[in-house]
Write a protein that holds these residues in place. Structure first.
Motif, PDB file in Angstrom:
ATOM      1  N   THR A 108       0.818  -1.215   0.000  1.00 29.33           N
ATOM      2  CA  THR A 108       0.000   0.000   0.000  1.00 29.33           C
ATOM      3  C   THR A 108       0.852   1.266   0.000  1.00 29.33           C
ATOM      4  OG1 THR A 108      -0.142  -0.038   2.432  1.00 29.33           O
ATOM      5  CG2 THR A 108      -1.904  -1.147   1.179  1.00 29.33           C
ATOM      6  N   TRP A 109       2.101   1.147   0.338  1.00 32.36           N
ATOM      7  CA  TRP A 109       3.003   2.304   0.354  1.00 32.36           C
ATOM      8  C   TRP A 109       3.244   2.799  -1.067  1.00 32.36           C
ATOM      9  CZ3 TRP A 109       7.754   2.177  -2.141  1.00 32.36           C
ATOM     10  CH2 TRP A 109       8.570   3.292  -1.962  1.00 32.36           C
ATOM     11  N   GLN A 110       3.373   4.102  -1.236  1.00 35.01           N
ATOM     12  CA  GLN A 110       3.679   4.714  -2.529  1.00 35.01           C
ATOM     13  C   GLN A 110       4.807   5.733  -2.360  1.00 35.01           C
ATOM     14  OE1 GLN A 110       0.429   6.305  -4.797  1.00 35.01           O
ATOM     15  NE2 GLN A 110      -0.980   4.655  -4.241  1.00 35.01           N
ATOM     16  N   GLN A 111       5.813   5.595  -3.201  1.00 33.34           N
ATOM     17  CA  GLN A 111       6.870   6.599  -3.190  1.00 33.34           C
ATOM     18  C   GLN A 111       6.355   7.915  -3.746  1.00 33.34           C
ATOM     19  OE1 GLN A 111      10.745   5.285  -4.386  1.00 33.34           O
ATOM     20  NE2 GLN A 111      11.287   7.252  -5.290  1.00 33.34           N
ATOM     21  N   GLN A 112       5.518   7.826  -4.756  1.00 32.61           N
ATOM     22  CA  GLN A 112       4.746   8.936  -5.307  1.00 32.61           C
ATOM     23  C   GLN A 112       3.612   8.298  -6.097  1.00 32.61           C
ATOM     24  OE1 GLN A 112       8.139  10.600  -7.631  1.00 32.61           O
ATOM     25  NE2 GLN A 112       6.727  10.546  -9.355  1.00 32.61           N
ATOM     26  N   PRO A 113       2.614   9.048  -6.517  1.00 32.81           N
ATOM     27  CA  PRO A 113       1.465   8.423  -7.199  1.00 32.81           C
ATOM     28  C   PRO A 113       1.909   7.557  -8.377  1.00 32.81           C
ATOM     29  CG  PRO A 113       0.954  10.690  -6.669  1.00 32.81           C
ATOM     30  CD  PRO A 113       2.410  10.495  -6.315  1.00 32.81           C
ATOM     31  N   GLY A 114       1.481   6.312  -8.350  1.00 30.71           N
ATOM     32  CA  GLY A 114       1.812   5.370  -9.410  1.00 30.71           C
ATOM     33  C   GLY A 114       3.108   4.618  -9.206  1.00 30.71           C
ATOM     34  N   ILE A 115       3.861   4.893  -8.161  1.00 32.70           N
ATOM     35  CA  ILE A 115       5.146   4.228  -7.903  1.00 32.70           C
ATOM     36  C   ILE A 115       5.013   3.458  -6.599  1.00 32.70           C
ATOM     37  CG2 ILE A 115       7.607   4.497  -7.586  1.00 32.70           C
ATOM     38  CD1 ILE A 115       6.573   5.272 -10.356  1.00 32.70           C
ATOM     39  N   GLN A 116       4.908   2.130  -6.714  1.00 33.45           N
ATOM     40  CA  GLN A 116       4.752   1.254  -5.559  1.00 33.45           C
ATOM     41  C   GLN A 116       5.776   0.121  -5.630  1.00 33.45           C
ATOM     42  OE1 GLN A 116       0.419   0.581  -6.464  1.00 33.45           O
ATOM     43  NE2 GLN A 116       0.176   0.963  -4.273  1.00 33.45           N
ATOM     44  N   PHE A 117       5.786  -0.674  -4.556  1.00 33.07           N
ATOM     45  CA  PHE A 117       6.621  -1.876  -4.559  1.00 33.07           C
ATOM     46  C   PHE A 117       5.865  -2.960  -5.320  1.00 33.07           C
ATOM     47  CE2 PHE A 117       8.340  -5.813  -2.795  1.00 33.07           C
ATOM     48  CZ  PHE A 117       9.705  -5.575  -2.908  1.00 33.07           C
ATOM     49  N   THR A 118       6.417  -3.415  -6.413  1.00 37.07           N
ATOM     50  CA  THR A 118       5.697  -4.319  -7.326  1.00 37.07           C
ATOM     51  C   THR A 118       6.362  -5.684  -7.450  1.00 37.07           C
ATOM     52  OG1 THR A 118       6.917  -3.417  -9.207  1.00 37.07           O
ATOM     53  CG2 THR A 118       4.807  -2.388  -8.664  1.00 37.07           C
ATOM     54  N   TYR A 119       7.102  -6.090  -6.423  1.00 33.21           N
ATOM     55  CA  TYR A 119       7.809  -7.365  -6.491  1.00 33.21           C
ATOM     56  C   TYR A 119       7.270  -8.314  -5.426  1.00 33.21           C
ATOM     57  CZ  TYR A 119      10.781  -4.217  -9.117  1.00 33.21           C
ATOM     58  OH  TYR A 119      11.234  -3.278  -9.998  1.00 33.21           O
ATOM     59  N   THR A 120       7.745  -9.534  -5.415  1.00 34.01           N
ATOM     60  CA  THR A 120       7.210 -10.575  -4.538  1.00 34.01           C
ATOM     61  C   THR A 120       7.604 -10.326  -3.085  1.00 34.01           C
ATOM     62  OG1 THR A 120       9.179 -11.963  -4.767  1.00 34.01           O
ATOM     63  CG2 THR A 120       7.445 -12.226  -6.425  1.00 34.01           C
ATOM     64  N   THR A 128       4.317  10.211 -21.226  1.00 34.30           N
ATOM     65  CA  THR A 128       3.619  10.662 -20.032  1.00 34.30           C
ATOM     66  C   THR A 128       4.430  10.222 -18.824  1.00 34.30           C
ATOM     67  OG1 THR A 128       1.487  10.452 -21.144  1.00 34.30           O
ATOM     68  CG2 THR A 128       1.477  10.551 -18.733  1.00 34.30           C
ATOM     69  N   ALA A 129       5.021  11.167 -18.140  1.00 36.64           N
ATOM     70  CA  ALA A 129       5.871  10.833 -17.000  1.00 36.64           C
ATOM     71  C   ALA A 129       5.024  10.480 -15.788  1.00 36.64           C
ATOM     72  CB  ALA A 129       6.804  12.005 -16.687  1.00 36.64           C
ATOM     73  N   PHE A 130       5.285   9.304 -15.209  1.00 36.46           N
ATOM     74  CA  PHE A 130       4.629   8.849 -13.987  1.00 36.46           C
ATOM     75  C   PHE A 130       3.101   8.851 -14.120  1.00 36.46           C
ATOM     76  CE2 PHE A 130       8.581  10.974 -12.570  1.00 36.46           C
ATOM     77  CZ  PHE A 130       9.265   9.826 -12.203  1.00 36.46           C
ATOM     78  N   GLY A 131       2.632   8.389 -15.299  1.00 30.88           N
ATOM     79  CA  GLY A 131       1.194   8.293 -15.472  1.00 30.88           C
ATOM     80  C   GLY A 131       0.628   7.119 -14.688  1.00 30.88           C
ATOM     81  N   ALA A 132      -0.617   7.227 -14.268  1.00 33.75           N
ATOM     82  CA  ALA A 132      -1.290   6.165 -13.521  1.00 33.75           C
ATOM     83  C   ALA A 132      -2.666   5.934 -14.119  1.00 33.75           C
ATOM     84  CB  ALA A 132      -1.406   6.536 -12.047  1.00 33.75           C
ATOM     85  N   GLY A 133      -3.110   4.680 -14.112  1.00 36.33           N
ATOM     86  CA  GLY A 133      -4.421   4.361 -14.660  1.00 36.33           C
ATOM     87  C   GLY A 133      -4.455   4.538 -16.163  1.00 36.33           C
ATOM     88  N   ASP A 134      -5.492   5.214 -16.646  1.00 42.06           N
ATOM     89  CA  ASP A 134      -5.662   5.422 -18.090  1.00 42.06           C
ATOM     90  C   ASP A 134      -6.340   6.768 -18.306  1.00 42.06           C
ATOM     91  OD1 ASP A 134      -5.576   4.979 -20.771  1.00 42.06           O
ATOM     92  OD2 ASP A 134      -7.128   3.434 -20.816  1.00 42.06           O
ATOM     93  N   ASP A 135      -5.897   7.458 -19.342  1.00 41.50           N
ATOM     94  CA  ASP A 135      -6.455   8.774 -19.640  1.00 41.50           C
ATOM     95  C   ASP A 135      -6.295   9.014 -21.135  1.00 41.50           C
ATOM     96  OD1 ASP A 135      -7.207  11.429 -19.895  1.00 41.50           O
ATOM     97  OD2 ASP A 135      -6.253  12.032 -18.020  1.00 41.50           O
ATOM     98  N   PRO A 136      -7.382   9.334 -21.860  1.00 43.23           N
ATOM     99  CA  PRO A 136      -7.272   9.585 -23.304  1.00 43.23           C
ATOM    100  C   PRO A 136      -6.343  10.741 -23.652  1.00 43.23           C
ATOM    101  CG  PRO A 136      -9.566   9.289 -22.663  1.00 43.23           C
ATOM    102  CD  PRO A 136      -8.777   9.397 -21.397  1.00 43.23           C
ATOM    103  N   LYS A 137      -6.027  11.579 -22.693  1.00 45.10           N
ATOM    104  CA  LYS A 137      -5.164  12.721 -22.975  1.00 45.10           C
ATOM    105  C   LYS A 137      -3.674  12.383 -22.932  1.00 45.10           C
ATOM    106  CE  LYS A 137      -8.495  16.035 -21.093  1.00 45.10           C
ATOM    107  NZ  LYS A 137      -8.729  17.124 -20.088  1.00 45.10           N
ATOM    108  N   TYR A 138      -3.348  11.154 -22.555  1.00 44.88           N
ATOM    109  CA  TYR A 138      -1.935  10.799 -22.469  1.00 44.88           C
ATOM    110  C   TYR A 138      -1.264  10.966 -23.828  1.00 44.88           C
ATOM    111  CZ  TYR A 138      -2.389   8.932 -17.724  1.00 44.88           C
ATOM    112  OH  TYR A 138      -2.586   8.796 -16.368  1.00 44.88           O
ATOM    113  N   ALA A 139      -0.017  11.422 -23.810  1.00 39.73           N
ATOM    114  CA  ALA A 139       0.699  11.761 -25.047  1.00 39.73           C
ATOM    115  C   ALA A 139       0.884  10.550 -25.950  1.00 39.73           C
ATOM    116  CB  ALA A 139       2.063  12.369 -24.694  1.00 39.73           C
ATOM    117  N   GLU A 140       1.010   9.353 -25.393  1.00 42.52           N
ATOM    118  CA  GLU A 140       1.267   8.149 -26.198  1.00 42.52           C
ATOM    119  C   GLU A 140       0.117   7.836 -27.149  1.00 42.52           C
ATOM    120  OE1 GLU A 140       3.946   7.866 -22.690  1.00 42.52           O
ATOM    121  OE2 GLU A 140       1.884   8.506 -23.073  1.00 42.52           O
TER     122      GLU A 140
END
Length: 667
Positions: free
Chosen positions: A77-89, A388-400
């Motif tokens: 549940t910890w986040q270093q910043q929005p969208g950046i979490q611990f994602t390993y086992t 899109t730097a540090f994007g989270a979720g989904d957004d139609p406005k994302y540059a990609e």
């Protein structure tokens, strides 16, 4: 006649040439590695350290270790910043807990040094598995390390403090161990317990029928899961039972430019994460099957390291998340391409070198010359496309979702090149399997052929003349490099045109004896007469020697005397003569043959014939253009010490020709 002593004091021209080439390669590799290291140190000295070694991901690793020790309930549940979490086992958090006592700056420096060493280890193992030895291996390793050090995936790994280079080196080291080692595969299983992507190598072990190694890897992976449940039960339940392991969006926006996987590209093309997921599932299954099939076919054809590299490429393509720094697997791929170029000639060499150039151009850490603040640091062609730097979720406005023109190519460049090389691997695997496994000579040309101590051994020119062979190159010095896609092979009645295997067997060019049908007919008649017991007369008659295309025997070489041995009552001569006469329905040898033997001894009463092996008409085994006749069960007198000494003077380099159970015919 040159003796072995004379050969030891002289270096053949081919060996000297190969030694010079390897020394030049060593010098070039050392220069490239020194320049790469010098530029990096200069950049560190003239820029803030954070511009090259920021350690963004290393902070996440370290924080995961801290949470595992102090507050396991907050691990996911910890986040270093929005969208950046611990994602390993959970097991990964236990491993990272071991590095928490070190200060972060010291940890960053240690990670950079260990990652650079892992890069060198990977390249060295790659060339070792590809058959390179001595100075050639050292020079090629330094060359690849110097070039790969400034590839964008390598630079990004160092910049972020990632463990990709270390993980790759451990997998390559583990899976390149001899199969007899019981622990082979264990390290790969442990790494799969930290990052799930290495699980594909367990499947690769299964389809290549290395079941014990696959079981070892699977058991090691299962042990990491059990350790996680034992020491971190709540995070383990969340990760494995609540399905956190399959939530790719925990790492941020799946379609972000730096995600160079099939899912990232299809998400960007589809316009949303939800629309791209079904496309990715179908494409991932198809790509996984094709990639593993190519890897298995290369392994079956004898190109085991190339198969391992293709398996790593397949993992990058089908993984839901393959960040740009995950593509460090181009380093062993670059070694495979260089090796393929070294083993081919003509347009094939140009093609393989062009493929290596494409890898360097595609993955190079080029400066961002298209932006206003262009620098020599943290560049690469993929960064031409906006992200899109540090994007989270989904957004139609994302540059990609709004790329166009060259941005579409640059933003998906790693994936496009990876798919192209997977297709090349499929074609190569099919051709390699059709050509058969690589021969023993396939790795000889990249070895250090001469260490200045012992020259290669082969037939002396004098003995080659006695046997009817033309004077030629000594065995062990291939005339030209073997082919990568069509390695040397032994056929039933001929040797392929590549000279490496002919030199290894020390036999003449098969094509020479097929250009003249009359000569082939005379040789056939000679061998037919030899089977009827007339070897002695044929080998001692200068006229027959000339007609059959053989040189007259020298006086210091013992020649079989079938008539004499038959007259003296040798058991094998009469018995085999009787068997052959019964098969051919002709009279058995009688008194008229004994009289002929007496006349033969009278005509050569000045000679002192030595006991020699009788050439028996036994079963024939073909090796290339050499017929080996085995005389099993013969009871013939052993060679005397004097005869063995004289035979050794005739050729000190071919003891196999003195073996008492074989005789050689060259049709």
């Amino acid at each position: 006649m040159r003796t072995s002593t004379d050969l030891a004091g002289r270096r053949p021209a081919a060996l000297a040439q190969g030694w010079r080439e390897h020394r030049v390669l060593l010098a070039v590799g050392a220069a490239v590695a020194a320049v790469a290291a010098g530029l990096y140190l200069a950049a560190l000295a003239t820029h803030p350290a954070v511009s090259l070694l920021k350690g963004f991901d290393l902070r996440v690793y370290r924080m995961g270790g801290v949470l595992a020790r102090q507050d396991p309930a907050r691990l996911y549940t910890w986040q270093q910043q929005p969208g950046i979490q611990f994602t390993y086992t959970p097991f990964a958090a236990l491993v990272f807990a071991l590095i928490t006592p070190l200060p972060f700056r010291a940890l960053m420096d240690v990670a950079a040094v260990v990652s650079t060493a892992a890069l060198a280890v990977t390249a060295s193992i790659a060339f070792r598995e590809l058959g390179w030895r001595g100075m050639a291996r050292t020079g090629a390793t330094l060359l690849v390390v110097g070039v790969a050090f400034w590839l964008e995936p390598v630079q990004r790994t160092l910049y972020l403090g990632q463990i990709e280079l270390v993980q790759m080196a451990i997998i390559v080291w583990d899976l390149c161990q001899p199969d007899r080692r019981w622990w082979k595969g264990a390290a790969t299983g442990i790494l799969a317990g930290i990052k799930l992507v290495p699980l594909i190598f367990i499947v690769y072990l299964l389809i290549t029928r290395r079941f014990r190694q696959a079981a070892t890897a699977a058991a090691a992976f299962l042990a990491t899961v059990i350790a996680g449940f034992a020491l971190l039960p709540r995070p383990s339940v969340q990760w494995w039972l609540h399905g956190y392991f399959q939530e790719a969006d925990r790492t941020g926006f799946v379609g972000e430019m730096v995600n160079q996987s099939l899912r990232g590209t299809l998400t960007r093309l589809a316009g949303s994460v939800a629309s791209g997921q079904p496309l990715w599932l179908g494409a991932a299954v198809a790509t996984g099957i094709l990639g593993l099939a190519a890897a298995a076919l290369l392994h079956r054809a004898g190109y085991t390291f190339a198969g391992l590299t293709v398996c790593g490429l397949t993992a990058l393509l089908i993984s839901p998340i393959s960040w740009d720094h995950h593509w460090v697997w181009v380093v062993p791929g670059l070694a495979v391409l260089i090796d393929a170029a070294a083993r081919t000639r003509g347009w094939m060499r140009v093609a393989w070198l062009a493929a290596a150039a494409v890898v360097v151009a595609t993955f190079g850490a080029w400066p961002r010359f298209w932006s206003g603040g262009a620098t020599l640091l943290q560049g690469g062609l993929i960064w031409y496309a906006p992200l899109t730097a540090f994007g989270a979720g989904d957004d139609p406005k994302y540059a990609e979702y709004h790329w166009h023109g060259l941005q579409l190519i640059a933003g998906n460049l790693y994936l496009l090149v990876g798919v192209a090389f997977l297709l090349v691997a499929l074609v190569t695997a099919a051709l390699a399997l059709r050509a058969g496994p690589p021969s023993a000579s396939s790795t000889r040309t990249v070895e250090l052929a001469d260490d200045g101590v012992t020259p290669p051994r082969g037939l002396s020119d004098r003995l080659r003349g006695v046997l009817g062979l033309p004077p030629g190159q000594q065995a062990g010095v291939p005339r030209r490099r073997p082919r990568f896609l069509a390695p040397d092979r032994l056929h039933r009645d001929r040797v392929v045109r590549d000279g490496g295997l002919r030199d290894l067997l020390d036999v003449p060019d098969a094509g020479r004896h097929r250009r003249d049908p009359a000569e082939r007919h005379r040789r056939h008649e000679h061998d037919h007469d030899a089977e009827r017991g007339e070897e002695a007369e044929l080998l001692h008659d200068p006229h027959v020697d000339g007609v059959a295309g053989r040189r007259p025997a020298h006086g210091d070489v013992a020649v079989p005397q079938r008539a004499q041995h038959r007259a003296e009552g040798e058991p094998c001569a009469g018995r085999r003569g009787q068997q052959r006469s019964e098969q051919r329905d002709v009279p058995a040898p009688g008194d008229h043959q004994e009289e002929a033997a007496d006349e033969h001894r009278g005509a050569r009463q000045q000679l002192q014939p030595q006991p020699a092996r009788v050439v028996g008409p036994g079963p024939v085994r073909r090796v290339g253009v050499v017929e080996i006749r085995s005389d099993e069960g013969d009871e013939c007198a052993p060679q005397t010490e004097q005869h063995q000494q004289e035979s050794a003077e005739g050729s000190s380099t071919a003891p196999h020709l003195q073996h008492p159970s074989h005789s050689y015919h060259f049709p």
